[in-house]
Design a protein around this motif. Structure first.
Motif, PDB file in Angstrom:
ATOM      1  N   UNK A  32      47.617  36.321  33.533  1.00 44.80           N
ATOM      2  CA  UNK A  32      46.226  36.773  33.516  1.00 44.80           C
ATOM      3  C   UNK A  32      45.343  35.787  34.264  1.00 44.80           C
ATOM      4  N   UNK A  33      44.109  36.207  34.535  1.00 49.00           N
ATOM      5  CA  UNK A  33      43.153  35.312  35.200  1.00 49.00           C
ATOM      6  C   UNK A  33      42.929  34.067  34.358  1.00 49.00           C
TER       7      UNK A  33
ATOM      8  N   UNK B 252      45.545  41.718  36.690  1.00 48.24           N
ATOM      9  CA  UNK B 252      44.176  41.663  36.157  1.00 48.24           C
ATOM     10  C   UNK B 252      43.326  42.727  36.835  1.00 48.24           C
ATOM     11  N   UNK B 253      42.112  42.879  36.354  1.00 48.82           N
ATOM     12  CA  UNK B 253      41.146  43.781  36.958  1.00 48.82           C
ATOM     13  C   UNK B 253      40.876  43.370  38.399  1.00 48.82           C
ATOM     14  N   UNK B 254      40.606  44.351  39.247  1.00 48.96           N
ATOM     15  CA  UNK B 254      40.421  44.089  40.668  1.00 48.96           C
ATOM     16  C   UNK B 254      39.299  43.090  40.923  1.00 48.96           C
ATOM     17  N   UNK B 255      38.206  43.170  40.156  1.00 44.50           N
ATOM     18  CA  UNK B 255      37.093  42.236  40.357  1.00 44.50           C
ATOM     19  C   UNK B 255      37.484  40.834  39.934  1.00 44.50           C
ATOM     20  N   UNK B 256      38.263  40.725  38.883  1.00 48.01           N
ATOM     21  CA  UNK B 256      38.760  39.411  38.476  1.00 48.01           C
ATOM     22  C   UNK B 256      39.648  38.804  39.559  1.00 48.01           C
ATOM     23  N   UNK B 257      40.524  39.638  40.132  1.00 51.09           N
ATOM     24  CA  UNK B 257      41.447  39.128  41.155  1.00 51.09           C
ATOM     25  C   UNK B 257      40.690  38.671  42.388  1.00 51.09           C
TER      26      UNK B 257
ATOM     27  N   UNK C 123      40.671  33.187  43.212  1.00 54.06           N
ATOM     28  CA  UNK C 123      41.298  32.868  44.499  1.00 54.06           C
ATOM     29  C   UNK C 123      41.446  31.358  44.685  1.00 54.06           C
ATOM     30  N   UNK C 124      40.485  30.585  44.196  1.00 53.77           N
ATOM     31  CA  UNK C 124      40.622  29.123  44.247  1.00 53.77           C
ATOM     32  C   UNK C 124      41.791  28.669  43.386  1.00 53.77           C
ATOM     33  N   UNK C 125      41.879  29.234  42.181  1.00 49.37           N
ATOM     34  CA  UNK C 125      42.983  28.865  41.288  1.00 49.37           C
ATOM     35  C   UNK C 125      44.324  29.242  41.894  1.00 49.37           C
ATOM     36  N   UNK C 126      44.373  30.388  42.565  1.00 49.65           N
ATOM     37  CA  UNK C 126      45.604  30.834  43.213  1.00 49.65           C
ATOM     38  C   UNK C 126      46.047  29.823  44.265  1.00 49.65           C
ATOM     39  N   UNK C 127      45.110  29.343  45.061  1.00 53.31           N
ATOM     40  CA  UNK C 127      45.457  28.363  46.094  1.00 53.31           C
ATOM     41  C   UNK C 127      45.938  27.058  45.480  1.00 53.31           C
ATOM     42  N   UNK C 128      45.360  26.656  44.365  1.00 53.00           N
ATOM     43  CA  UNK C 128      45.817  25.445  43.671  1.00 53.00           C
ATOM     44  C   UNK C 128      47.261  25.613  43.201  1.00 53.00           C
ATOM     45  N   UNK C 129      47.549  26.758  42.613  1.00 52.98           N
ATOM     46  CA  UNK C 129      48.906  27.004  42.114  1.00 52.98           C
ATOM     47  C   UNK C 129      49.913  27.027  43.259  1.00 52.98           C
TER      48      UNK C 129
ATOM     49  N   UNK D  36      40.465  50.951  40.993  1.00 54.64           N
ATOM     50  CA  UNK D  36      41.606  50.955  41.898  1.00 54.64           C
ATOM     51  C   UNK D  36      41.453  49.812  42.886  1.00 54.64           C
ATOM     52  N   UNK D  37      42.569  49.124  43.155  1.00 53.78           N
ATOM     53  CA  UNK D  37      42.525  48.037  44.125  1.00 53.78           C
ATOM     54  C   UNK D  37      43.567  46.991  43.816  1.00 53.78           C
ATOM     55  N   UNK D  38      43.496  45.838  44.459  1.00 50.14           N
ATOM     56  CA  UNK D  38      44.467  44.768  44.208  1.00 50.14           C
ATOM     57  C   UNK D  38      44.256  44.158  42.830  1.00 50.14           C
ATOM     58  N   UNK D  39      45.343  43.826  42.184  1.00 50.36           N
ATOM     59  CA  UNK D  39      45.285  43.266  40.842  1.00 50.36           C
ATOM     60  C   UNK D  39      46.324  43.866  39.909  1.00 50.36           C
TER      61      UNK D  39
END
Length: 397
Positions: free
Chosen positions: A90-91, A123-128, A134-140, A160-163
């Protein structure tokens, strides 16, 4: 393929947690031993009993469980697996991982481990799309954590969307690729495929005759060599393969967004036949004949140059491979395209109607690199893909 492998499965607290039940069954079918860990939020979606039954193993839940700590402390638990798989991630869980927090059993295990970690966001598209996620994703990713998905799709919330969490078959394939001893094991390859559809109005669009067969075959060949494949496909005639991360798009602008979202990658193979132009302003309603013989004027603008964008990106893959479909002076045009786009290789082919290649089952290509042009014999698109995948594996060694 996963015999004797122990996977510590951390189940996060999202609606996609139900997929973890099928995921455990599929991994066990392939010989894996599953050790499940439930976050407190995950118990709102799946029960410890159902998880334990499908994992065939005791469920770990509480950081301060004296019995669990006596039997197997959280430090030992975090290091006894061959892979830690977080699904769904999750986010909130990703944020705590990126921040190095250890405020429950799951995050403590993840912080205390030296075992490889793979996360499957959901997660929800807006959360993703939120900058914080996105910053956390790059850290991981910078920490060496492998990321599988997410994909575009319908959400439980109605958006509907990415997530959307990757399908179970794709997650299993990513896990298998992690343990693969193939030459591309541990490598991430981005593949684009198929045509794009550029709308004129709700019922008409600009497209080309690409079937997507060659790009799909390439995704399969790269997957079979152990790569984790992000597959960005336009509306192709052939279905996408299993075991790859599928990002389905319609337009060139959508394809560019999906490609940029899939970076970084070790290699990018840009096999899609992207439309060069689109209508500047598509009509919101069907354009009608006026009856006087007048033809509507369509104003065109250039689509984004996806190949050039990737070749010049800050996160440029080590190897960028473009494709050139030509009808005359194939090698000359493709060689010029390689220099113009800034890519490493160009795979050129003659798609004039007499060849039957566009939309057909065979291909005859010339591989153009910095060393010159190398003409291959006419082969099936599957064999062409396997040859090219082998060359990519050699280049990435």
């Amino acid at each position: 393929m996963l015999a004797d492998k122990t996977i510590l499965l951390v189940i996060g607290g999202g609606i996609a947690a139900f997929k973890a039940l099928d995921l455990m069954r599929r991994l066990r079918e392939r010989g894996a031993r599953i050790v499940p860990v439930l976050t407190p939020a995950a118990e709102q979606f799946v029960t410890p009993l159902s998880v334990s039954a499908l994992a065939g193993h005791k469920v770990y839940r509480d950081l301060f469980d004296l019995t669990d700590e006596a039997e197997m402390g959280h430090i030992e638990l975090s290091r006894s697996a061959d892979l830690i798989l977080v699904a769904p991630a999750t986010a909130n869980l990703m944020a705590r991982m990126a921040g190095g927090l250890a405020d429950d059993l799951a995050t403590t295990l993840l912080l205390a481990t030296d075992t490889p970690v793979m996360v499957v966001p959901a997660m929800n598209v807006r959360m993703w799309l939120h900058p914080a996620t996105q910053r956390n994703l790059e850290v991981l990713r910078a920490d060496g954590i492998k990321v599988v998905g997410p994909v575009d799709g319908d959400m439980a919330c109605g958006e509907h969307g990415p997530g959307r969490m990757s399908e179970v078959s794709d997650i299993v394939a990513a896990v298998a690729a992690h343990f693969s001893d193939g030459p591309l094991a541990g490598k991430h390859v981005l593949v684009t495929s198929g045509p794009t559809h550029e709308p004129i109005d709700p019922v008409r669009y600009i497209a080309n005759r690409s079937s997507g067969a060659q790009g799909t075959a390439l995704a399969v060949a790269l997957r079979d060599l152990g790569a984790r494949v992000s597959f960005v496909t336009g509306p192709a005639d052939v279905p996408p393969p299993e075991g790859v991360e599928v990002h389905a798009v319609q337009t060139a602008q959508q394809m560019l967004a999906a490609v940029e979202g899939a970076l970084p990658a070790d290699a990018a193979v840009m096999a899609a036949a992207v439309a060069d132009w689109r209508v500047a302003t598509a009509s919101d309603s069907k354009m009608k004949k006026v009856g006087s013989g007048a033809v509507p004027a369509l104003n065109f603008v250039e689509n984004p140059d996806i190949l050039r964008t990737v070749a010049q990106a800050d996160q440029r893959p080590k190897l960028v491979v473009g494709f050139a479909a030509e009808t005359d002076d194939v090698v000359a045009h493709a060689t010029a395209k390689r220099a113009r786009k800034g890519c490493d290789w160009i795979v050129a082919n003659d798609v004039s109607p007499a060849t039957g290649i566009m939309g057909g089952t065979e291909n005859a290509v010339t591989l153009i690199t910095g060393k010159g042009a190398e003409t291959w014999p006419r082969l099936s698109k599957g064999e062409t893909a396997r040859r090219l995948a082998a060359r990519i594996a050699e280049a990435l060694e």
